[in-house]
Design a protein around this motif. Structure first.
Motif, mmCIF file in Angstrom:
data_model
loop_
_atom_site.group_PDB
_atom_site.id
_atom_site.type_symbol
_atom_site.label_atom_id
_atom_site.label_comp_id
_atom_site.label_asym_id
_atom_site.label_seq_id
_atom_site.Cartn_x
_atom_site.Cartn_y
_atom_site.Cartn_z
ATOM 1 N N ILE A 202 0.805 -1.216 0.000
ATOM 2 C CA ILE A 202 0.000 0.000 0.000
ATOM 3 C C ILE A 202 0.842 1.271 0.000
ATOM 4 C CG2 ILE A 202 -0.231 0.153 2.524
ATOM 5 C CD1 ILE A 202 -3.220 0.954 1.940
ATOM 6 N N GLU A 203 2.068 1.215 0.502
ATOM 7 C CA GLU A 203 2.902 2.416 0.530
ATOM 8 C C GLU A 203 3.602 2.673 -0.803
ATOM 9 O OE1 GLU A 203 5.547 2.272 3.817
ATOM 10 O OE2 GLU A 203 3.958 2.345 5.327
ATOM 11 N N SER A 204 3.485 1.747 -1.740
ATOM 12 C CA SER A 204 4.119 1.923 -3.040
ATOM 13 C C SER A 204 3.139 2.501 -4.050
ATOM 14 C CB SER A 204 4.648 0.578 -3.558
ATOM 15 O OG SER A 204 3.600 -0.181 -4.151
ATOM 16 N N VAL A 205 3.665 2.843 -5.248
ATOM 17 C CA VAL A 205 2.806 3.250 -6.365
ATOM 18 C C VAL A 205 2.815 2.177 -7.450
ATOM 19 C CG1 VAL A 205 2.916 5.727 -5.955
ATOM 20 C CG2 VAL A 205 4.706 4.642 -7.332
ATOM 21 N N GLY A 206 3.124 0.961 -7.044
ATOM 22 C CA GLY A 206 3.017 -0.174 -7.946
ATOM 23 C C GLY A 206 4.221 -0.389 -8.842
ATOM 24 N N ARG A 207 3.966 -1.054 -9.955
ATOM 25 C CA ARG A 207 5.011 -1.392 -10.918
ATOM 26 C C ARG A 207 4.688 -0.800 -12.288
ATOM 27 N NH1 ARG A 207 5.734 -7.776 -9.331
ATOM 28 N NH2 ARG A 207 3.460 -7.716 -9.510
ATOM 29 N N PRO A 208 5.694 -0.658 -13.144
ATOM 30 C CA PRO A 208 5.422 -0.128 -14.486
ATOM 31 C C PRO A 208 4.425 -1.000 -15.237
ATOM 32 C CG PRO A 208 7.791 -0.222 -14.053
ATOM 33 C CD PRO A 208 7.125 -0.958 -12.934
ATOM 34 N N ILE A 209 3.515 -0.359 -15.976
ATOM 35 C CA ILE A 209 2.606 -1.135 -16.805
ATOM 36 C C ILE A 209 3.383 -1.696 -17.998
ATOM 37 C CG2 ILE A 209 0.648 0.263 -16.070
ATOM 38 C CD1 ILE A 209 0.678 1.615 -18.792
ATOM 39 N N PRO A 210 2.880 -2.727 -18.668
ATOM 40 C CA PRO A 210 3.603 -3.306 -19.816
ATOM 41 C C PRO A 210 3.968 -2.243 -20.849
ATOM 42 C CG PRO A 210 1.779 -4.723 -19.189
ATOM 43 C CD PRO A 210 1.657 -3.485 -18.350
ATOM 44 N N GLY A 211 5.196 -2.356 -21.369
ATOM 45 C CA GLY A 211 5.674 -1.393 -22.355
ATOM 46 C C GLY A 211 6.469 -0.252 -21.768
ATOM 47 N N GLN A 212 6.577 -0.210 -20.419
ATOM 48 C CA GLN A 212 7.314 0.852 -19.750
ATOM 49 C C GLN A 212 8.563 0.288 -19.072
ATOM 50 O OE1 GLN A 212 5.866 4.331 -19.662
ATOM 51 N NE2 GLN A 212 5.057 3.131 -21.363
ATOM 52 N N PHE A 277 8.528 -3.053 -7.041
ATOM 53 C CA PHE A 277 7.528 -2.034 -6.733
ATOM 54 C C PHE A 277 8.234 -0.714 -6.454
ATOM 55 C CE2 PHE A 277 5.084 -5.814 -6.209
ATOM 56 C CZ PHE A 277 3.766 -5.450 -6.466
ATOM 57 N N LEU A 278 7.659 0.362 -6.976
ATOM 58 C CA LEU A 278 8.252 1.690 -6.871
ATOM 59 C C LEU A 278 7.678 2.445 -5.683
ATOM 60 C CD1 LEU A 278 10.043 3.954 -8.160
ATOM 61 C CD2 LEU A 278 8.001 4.636 -9.459
ATOM 62 N N TYR A 279 8.556 3.073 -4.917
ATOM 63 C CA TYR A 279 8.157 3.912 -3.791
ATOM 64 C C TYR A 279 8.652 5.333 -4.052
ATOM 65 C CZ TYR A 279 7.271 -0.507 -1.410
ATOM 66 O OH TYR A 279 6.793 -1.744 -1.075
ATOM 67 N N LEU A 280 7.748 6.293 -4.004
ATOM 68 C CA LEU A 280 8.135 7.679 -4.220
ATOM 69 C C LEU A 280 8.755 8.249 -2.954
ATOM 70 C CD1 LEU A 280 5.105 9.103 -6.245
ATOM 71 C CD2 LEU A 280 7.242 8.124 -7.099
ATOM 72 N N VAL A 281 9.857 8.948 -3.126
ATOM 73 C CA VAL A 281 10.526 9.599 -2.001
ATOM 74 C C VAL A 281 10.180 11.081 -1.977
ATOM 75 C CG1 VAL A 281 12.758 10.128 -0.946
ATOM 76 C CG2 VAL A 281 12.382 7.899 -2.029
ATOM 77 N N ASP A 282 10.365 11.777 -3.083
ATOM 78 C CA ASP A 282 10.000 13.196 -3.156
ATOM 79 C C ASP A 282 10.339 13.750 -4.524
ATOM 80 O OD1 ASP A 282 9.050 15.710 -2.276
ATOM 81 O OD2 ASP A 282 9.956 15.416 -0.318
ATOM 82 N N ARG A 283 9.962 15.015 -4.748
ATOM 83 C CA ARG A 283 10.398 15.740 -5.926
ATOM 84 C C ARG A 283 11.845 16.176 -5.732
ATOM 85 N NH1 ARG A 283 8.783 15.837 -10.779
ATOM 86 N NH2 ARG A 283 9.326 18.026 -11.075
#
Length: 386
Positions: A202-212, A277-283
């Motif tokens: 839940i703390e992640s923003v998921g994984r790249p969709i196919p093709g990314q 899985f990707l987790y955003l840290v900040d801008r």
């Protein structure tokens, strides 16, 4: 049959054209114009959260990939009824509109957004899908759902900025539908946190969709070691052609790998776990350098938003003679009796690391946002860094 509804209850005398009448008045002959995949389709302007907006050029071929790939990721189908609750100039709505049209679904365009009117539209038109920004979902949760029939809802998407965890957890439970968090840029890059992974990641923003394809690079422009944070760069079929009339900005947003391939720089800092899985840290531009230490405002905001007296929060860096920069928290209070600023600051600092501690906390009436609901930190820095 599926159709497009231009507006919901359009006002009399406002010049609205009924879509089917307009469609039926057109020639049945094939259009004479020939559109190639590489032809320019649209120019959509960036949100301008950290700088002035830039025109993002997409080709027709790119847009077809957006429709197909995002449509699959967000689970659109021919029976989908999609509510458009954000301005149609936004890529958030373009992605939803194109995906819905591709599968033969129905679009319901709201003339203006409010939480109550959204609930009315969902009930009246039996909405199944929708795309939202976090502030919309935050305010939606403040509504009383008592007696509302929202059983038609199937899957909602949220994107545009990080979704606070309390809101992220509450939406599927309160609305009784799936929530898919999407991370991406209008310039072209998408990950999704699918419902099947929602609870455990839940703390992640998921994984790249196919093709990314995604990578993380450091300040030296080299890929970072596994587990380390770095700037997110992306490569794939959703990537823009260029910035309109801004070759300098296009070059700045490009990272070239060892094979000579051109990747899109996002300006976002992230990290991957061992499952991808990707987790955003900040801008990257929001990073605060305090006493030689990297302080990520998003970490501080995530703590402050858990306090019941906090409705909204933004953290920026302000000049400090001793540390170079120190964190300043700007808080919109929830309710008529907020806690004292020093008390709230101390509450947050007790839950933060020593190097992260907030130097000052100020209450503000509101936070500046762009039309898509993103907080404009450049405006906050301009006002509060003086």
């Amino acid at each position: 049959a599926s159709w497009i509804r231009l507006g919901v209850d359009p006002p009399e005398g406002a010049g609205w054209t009924e879509f089917r009448a307009w469609r039926d008045s057109q020639s049945a002959a094939a259009p004479t114009a020939v559109v190639a995949p590489d032809d320019e389709c649209n120019i959509i302007y960036s949100s301008g959260t950290t700088g002035l907006p830039k025109g993002i050029v997409h080709s027709h071929g790119c847009r077809l990939h957006w429709a197909a790939d995002v449509g699959l990721a967000l689970r659109y189908h021919s029976g989908a009824v999609t509510v458009c609750s954000v301005g149609l100039y936004s890529n958030i709505m373009w992605a939803s509109m194109l995906a819905t049209l591709l599968v033969g679904g129905t679009l319901v365009v709201m003339p203006a957004y409010s939480s109550k009117s959204l609930l009315d539209v969902i009930e009246r038109h039996r909405v199944t899908h929708g795309a939202f920004v976090p502030v919309q979902l935050q305010r939606l949760l403040e509504e009383d759902f008592g007696g509302r029939d929202l059983a038609s809802l199937q899957a909602l998407m949220c994107c545009g900025s990080p979704l606070p965890l309390p809101v992220k957890r509450a939406i599927p439970r309160r609305l009784g539908c799936e929530l898919i968090e999407l991370y991406g840029l209008t310039e072209g890059l998408v990950t999704t946190l699918d419902p099947e992974d929602f609870e455990r990641k839940i703390e992640s923003v998921g994984r790249p969709i196919p093709g990314q394809q995604l990578r993380l690079v450091g300040d030296d422009d080299r890929p970072v070691p596994p587990g380390e944070p770095g700037e997110i760069v992306g490569l794939g079929c959703l990537t823009m052609e260029r910035y309109h009339n801004r070759p300098d900005a296009t070059l700045e947003a490009t990272w070239v790998d060892a094979e000579g391939r051109r990747w899109l720089r996002t300006g976002d800092i992230g990290r991957f776990d061992d499952e991808g899985f990707l987790y955003l840290v900040d801008r990257k531009k929001d990073l605060i350098l305090s006493g030689g230490q990297n302080v990520y405002p998003a970490d501080l905001e995530a703590v402050l938003v858990q306090h019941p007296a906090v409705a909204e929060v933004a953290v920026i860096g302000v000049p400090s003679e001793r540390w170079g920069e120190t964190p300043l928290a700007l808080v919109v209070a929830r309710g008529p009796d907020p806690v004292a600023a020093t008390e709230l600051r101390d509450w947050a600092n007790a839950r933060l690391g020593k190097q992260q501690r907030i130097a000052e906390l100020r209450f503000v009436e509101s936070l500046p946002r762009n039309p898509n609901g993103k907080i404009l930190k450049r405006e906050l820095r301009r006002e509060h860094q003086r």
